[in-house]
Write a protein that holds these residues in place. Sequence first.
Motif, PDB file in Angstrom:
ATOM      1  N   ALA A 106     -42.938  -4.764 -50.879  1.00 26.62           N
ATOM      2  CA  ALA A 106     -43.215  -6.089 -50.333  1.00 26.62           C
ATOM      3  C   ALA A 106     -44.465  -6.606 -51.039  1.00 26.62           C
ATOM      4  CB  ALA A 106     -43.459  -6.009 -48.819  1.00 26.62           C
TER       5      ALA A 106
ATOM      6  N   HIS B  59     -46.923  -8.144 -50.057  1.00 21.49           N
ATOM      7  CA  HIS B  59     -48.175  -7.957 -49.319  1.00 21.49           C
ATOM      8  C   HIS B  59     -48.771  -6.561 -49.503  1.00 21.49           C
ATOM      9  CE1 HIS B  59     -47.249 -11.756 -47.349  1.00 21.49           C
ATOM     10  NE2 HIS B  59     -48.480 -11.760 -46.895  1.00 21.49           N
TER      11      HIS B  59
ATOM     12  N   HIS C 203     -42.961  -5.005 -56.493  1.00 24.06           N
ATOM     13  CA  HIS C 203     -43.131  -6.309 -55.860  1.00 24.06           C
ATOM     14  C   HIS C 203     -44.593  -6.716 -56.021  1.00 24.06           C
ATOM     15  CE1 HIS C 203     -39.329  -6.474 -53.239  1.00 24.06           C
ATOM     16  NE2 HIS C 203     -39.250  -5.344 -53.933  1.00 24.06           N
TER      17      HIS C 203
ATOM     18  N   THR D 262     -41.532 -12.706 -55.113  1.00 19.45           N
ATOM     19  CA  THR D 262     -41.384 -13.172 -53.732  1.00 19.45           C
ATOM     20  C   THR D 262     -40.322 -12.317 -53.067  1.00 19.45           C
ATOM     21  OG1 THR D 262     -40.930 -15.045 -52.269  1.00 19.45           O
ATOM     22  CG2 THR D 262     -39.663 -14.943 -54.290  1.00 19.45           C
ATOM     23  N   ASP D 263     -40.376 -12.220 -51.752  1.00 19.96           N
ATOM     24  CA  ASP D 263     -39.462 -11.347 -51.020  1.00 19.96           C
ATOM     25  C   ASP D 263     -38.352 -12.106 -50.290  1.00 19.96           C
ATOM     26  OD1 ASP D 263     -40.943  -9.081 -51.757  1.00 19.96           O
ATOM     27  OD2 ASP D 263     -42.313  -9.324 -50.064  1.00 19.96           O
ATOM     28  N   ILE D 264     -38.247 -13.413 -50.484  1.00 14.81           N
ATOM     29  CA  ILE D 264     -37.351 -14.191 -49.614  1.00 14.81           C
ATOM     30  C   ILE D 264     -36.121 -14.743 -50.328  1.00 14.81           C
ATOM     31  CG2 ILE D 264     -39.259 -14.853 -48.112  1.00 14.81           C
ATOM     32  CD1 ILE D 264     -39.034 -17.702 -49.455  1.00 14.81           C
ATOM     33  N   ALA D 265     -35.726 -14.149 -51.470  1.00 16.41           N
ATOM     34  CA  ALA D 265     -34.594 -14.707 -52.215  1.00 16.41           C
ATOM     35  C   ALA D 265     -33.484 -13.695 -52.477  1.00 16.41           C
ATOM     36  CB  ALA D 265     -35.081 -15.304 -53.525  1.00 16.41           C
ATOM     37  N   PRO D 266     -33.041 -12.933 -51.459  1.00 11.97           N
ATOM     38  CA  PRO D 266     -31.924 -12.018 -51.706  1.00 11.97           C
ATOM     39  C   PRO D 266     -30.695 -12.782 -52.194  1.00 11.97           C
ATOM     40  CG  PRO D 266     -32.312 -12.299 -49.344  1.00 11.97           C
ATOM     41  CD  PRO D 266     -33.471 -12.905 -50.044  1.00 11.97           C
TER      42      PRO D 266
ATOM     43  N   ASP E  39     -32.334 -12.290 -56.738  1.00 13.60           N
ATOM     44  CA  ASP E  39     -33.488 -11.510 -57.143  1.00 13.60           C
ATOM     45  C   ASP E  39     -33.558 -11.260 -58.646  1.00 13.60           C
ATOM     46  OD1 ASP E  39     -35.037 -11.283 -54.866  1.00 13.60           O
ATOM     47  OD2 ASP E  39     -33.945  -9.560 -54.098  1.00 13.60           O
TER      48      ASP E  39
ATOM     49  N   HIS F  99     -31.374  -5.334 -53.036  1.00 14.59           N
ATOM     50  CA  HIS F  99     -31.657  -5.367 -51.601  1.00 14.59           C
ATOM     51  C   HIS F  99     -30.418  -5.623 -50.736  1.00 14.59           C
ATOM     52  CE1 HIS F  99     -35.684  -6.657 -53.278  1.00 14.59           C
ATOM     53  NE2 HIS F  99     -35.972  -5.529 -52.653  1.00 14.59           N
TER      54      HIS F  99
END
Length: 424
Positions: free
Chosen positions: A231, A233, A268, A298-302, A305, A332
């Motif tokens: 992630a 973060h 990430h 970014t983590d919000i584009a499954p 990716d 993912h």
Amino acid sequence: MGLIEDAKKGIITEEMKIVARQEGVSEDYIRRAIAGGHVVIPVSPYRDVKLCGIGEGLRTKVNASIGTSSDIIDIDMEVEKARQAELAGADSLMELSTGGDFLEIRRRVVEATNLSVGSVPLYQAFIEAARKFGAVIHMEEDAIFKATEEQAKLGTNFMAIHTGINYETMKRLQNQGRHGGLVSRGGAFMTAWMLHNEKENPLYSEFDYLLEILKEHEVTLSFGNGMRAGAVHDATDRAQVQELLINAELADKAHNFGVQTIVEGPGHIPLDEIETNVVLQKRVTNRKPFYMLGPLVTDIAPGYDDRVAAIGAAISSSHGADFICYVTPAEHLALPTAEEVYEGVISSRIAAHVGDMIKLKKRDADLEMGHARRDLDWERQYAVAINPERARAIRDERSPADTDACTMCGDYCALKIVSRHFSF
């Protein structure tokens, strides 16, 4: 004698000559870079390999990872993925199966390609322990070294090996925690085994034995990133940096022993931390080749990716990353199809080229495309394109009335209008 020993003695081998021609650099540059640990050329004594130089001053290379899962075991599909990756222009493959007959799958894949093929022996050792004893925590230590040697004899010529997971690394992980958890399979297997058995990672504690196996079979050692962030973060946290420091020290030891080395990076990373990661890795490893896993920014584009990773890969390459592990649209979500493997390789190749435009100042192909577009020379445009077949197919399926132009502008093609008044 291995490539490192030859290079240190001033010997320019045939492998060095071939890579120098491929890259447009001098043979002595390649020799000196191998001697210093800044470039590797994965080779194999067991099969002919398409030579590929990875490292400082060379074109950014792209790896495609394939392999079965515990849910989908289809060897023919994995062989087709290998073919599609090579067709799309991948520079290497990693065969990362976690289901089925590991040696048979790898044998079939290796036979289907002349690209360098990488693996993670740790997967085989832990999963076979789970099958035999009921849980990965019951793996016998020698199983990792046995799997490493077995895979090397098949012609697997570079390996991701998780040496940097030790008690010091785990302390950082436990003390700081994670927003996205621990996402490396190798990292998860090894930490679970260490905690249950109250033992140090054998790949770390028996590193000298590991080096003996790798040197005997001329395997390039890629130091696995078992603490990589899953992630954004968690990027550049203490556990990741601690693992890097350990791998950096071991990479120097491996190089001095005569084993070619690559150091893997995190997966990430937000845009504003990519340069930091590349600079840090290069500095602490004495400029060893850097294998960047993606990275995803970014983590919000499954489902997209491959595009997310292409953004990160382009920036990574521009700052000095040498080797990119592709990401497919299925990341993912699911085991990728052969078509998704192809798309993932193309996305990463575009990213690598964009990075090389900055890192290597190589923009000749883009200049040629600019001239071909100005001149409305469609055949030249197809020839320069990274995927000529796709470019041609899109234009052909929407053929224009004016064959000089395209259906985007038709009668109002800016290039045609200007060419009546200006000669460029």
